[in-house]
Design a protein around this motif. Sequence first.
Motif, PDB file in Angstrom:
ATOM      1  N   TRP A 184       0.823  -1.200   0.000  1.00  0.00           N
ATOM      2  CA  TRP A 184       0.000   0.000   0.000  1.00  0.00           C
ATOM      3  C   TRP A 184       0.866   1.264   0.000  1.00  0.00           C
ATOM      4  O   TRP A 184       0.503   2.283  -0.620  1.00  0.00           O
ATOM      5  N   THR A 229       0.427   3.841  -2.931  1.00  0.00           N
ATOM      6  CA  THR A 229       0.009   5.198  -2.561  1.00  0.00           C
ATOM      7  C   THR A 229       1.028   6.234  -3.021  1.00  0.00           C
ATOM      8  O   THR A 229       0.656   7.339  -3.463  1.00  0.00           O
ATOM      9  N   SER A 272      -8.164   2.393   8.059  1.00  0.00           N
ATOM     10  CA  SER A 272      -8.564   2.563   6.651  1.00  0.00           C
ATOM     11  C   SER A 272     -10.011   3.018   6.544  1.00  0.00           C
ATOM     12  O   SER A 272     -10.345   3.879   5.717  1.00  0.00           O
ATOM     13  N   THR A 307      -4.111  -6.733  -1.896  1.00  0.00           N
ATOM     14  CA  THR A 307      -4.230  -7.104  -0.490  1.00  0.00           C
ATOM     15  C   THR A 307      -4.811  -8.510  -0.341  1.00  0.00           C
ATOM     16  O   THR A 307      -4.330  -9.316   0.456  1.00  0.00           O
ATOM     17  N   GLY A 316      -5.393  -1.861  -5.192  1.00  0.00           N
ATOM     18  CA  GLY A 316      -4.883  -2.076  -3.839  1.00  0.00           C
ATOM     19  C   GLY A 316      -5.609  -3.197  -3.123  1.00  0.00           C
ATOM     20  O   GLY A 316      -4.991  -4.034  -2.450  1.00  0.00           O
TER      21      GLY A 316
END
Length: 202
Positions: free
Chosen positions: A34, A38, A104, A75, A71
């Motif tokens: 992440w 990001t 999150s 994951t 993402g």
Amino acid sequence: MANTQLQDEISYMKQMAEDGRKAPIAGGIIGVWWGDLTFVMLLVHWATLTDRLPLAIHNIGWVWLIYGVIGSIGTYVLVKKGENSPGANSVNSQVGGIAWMLSSFGILTFTIGSVIATSGFDLPLWLFNVILPVALICYGIVIGVIGTLTMNRKSGVVSGLSFLFAIGMFPFLLSPTIYLIAAFACLFISIASVASQGKITQ
């Protein structure tokens, strides 16, 4: 005899608690995933705002949506891959995972609120920029919790740095530069948080 047995049970419980603190924390690779993703997304947003990319800023929301989908898929794959890794079922890993999930959700809640406020109530678009320091504050909280669980002072330092990055962003709330700062801050914090633990597994 009873006192000896009681002392043995207490010692056993203390040892279990100590072993729990020393248990490896699974999922570090997800944090790096992440963080890297990001970093790229924030650079894209910054480049769009500064006309370095041929992308209209009103379409950036779609790019963020793609970011979220990619993402989430990544994951899912990493979680499945690490289900049987050492420490995957430890209390520390479970608490850390829940903390990251709630963090999150907190960031997502702020984001949805910003969309509603700007699109439905004509609030200024720079409200979206506030999401960035809020995210770093959430990161700092989670990393601090994990550091406390594992009695790791290095994690405490990384947590503090996350808070400092958040503070440093506020003067740039009205500037595209905030996305550039946030990009490198997220990359650094994600890698540093994993490195500070040392024993984090897949």
